[in-house]
Design a protein around this motif. Structure first.
Motif, short mmCIF file in Angstrom:
data_model
loop_
_atom_site.label_atom_id
_atom_site.label_comp_id
_atom_site.label_asym_id
_atom_site.label_seq_id
_atom_site.Cartn_x
_atom_site.Cartn_y
_atom_site.Cartn_z
N GLU A 166 -12.50 9.71 -17.95
CA GLU A 166 -13.67 9.68 -17.49
C GLU A 166 -14.86 10.33 -17.84
OE1 GLU A 166 -12.83 8.67 -13.25
OE2 GLU A 166 -12.11 7.24 -13.33
N VAL A 167 -14.88 11.17 -18.70
CA VAL A 167 -16.57 12.06 -19.60
C VAL A 167 -17.05 11.58 -19.37
CG1 VAL A 167 -17.20 13.68 -21.11
CG2 VAL A 167 -14.68 13.64 -20.51
N ASN A 168 -18.83 11.53 -19.23
CA ASN A 168 -19.86 10.52 -19.03
C ASN A 168 -20.33 10.60 -20.30
OD1 ASN A 168 -22.09 9.31 -18.68
ND2 ASN A 168 -23.08 10.79 -17.64
N PRO A 176 -22.54 9.99 -23.94
CA PRO A 176 -24.35 9.33 -24.30
C PRO A 176 -24.10 8.26 -24.66
CG PRO A 176 -23.16 11.07 -25.55
CD PRO A 176 -22.73 10.98 -24.73
N ASN A 177 -25.13 8.07 -24.65
CA ASN A 177 -25.16 5.99 -24.97
C ASN A 177 -25.60 6.27 -26.49
OD1 ASN A 177 -25.33 3.82 -26.01
ND2 ASN A 177 -27.58 3.20 -24.04
#
Length: 69
Positions: free
Chosen positions: A51-53, A55-56
């Motif tokens: 659940e690491v954020n 980037p898009n």
């Protein structure tokens, strides 16, 4: 944590099944591409499991081409 171990186990199983054939047939380019893509995919999926954020990817395109009007 067990999900991450499962991801790594599946990647290792894929490598165990494919790498000997590539080495035996002396397909070095395919071996390199397979290894690089496997490592990248395993790292990205491992980050997703943890659940690491992330980037898009669209943001990189937006930075390269500037603001869209």
């Amino acid at each position: 944590m067990s999900s991450l171990i499962g991801v790594i186990a599946l990647a290792a199983a894929a490598a165990f099944l494919e790498l000997p054939k590539l080495i035996q047939n002396k397909r070095t380019r395919e071996l390199i591409v397979f290894s690089v893509l496997l490592v990248i995919a395993t790292a990205l999926y491992g980050a997703l499991v943890m659940e690491v954020n992330l980037p898009n990817p669209f943001m990189i395109i937006k930075i390269i081409y500037g603001p869209l009007k």
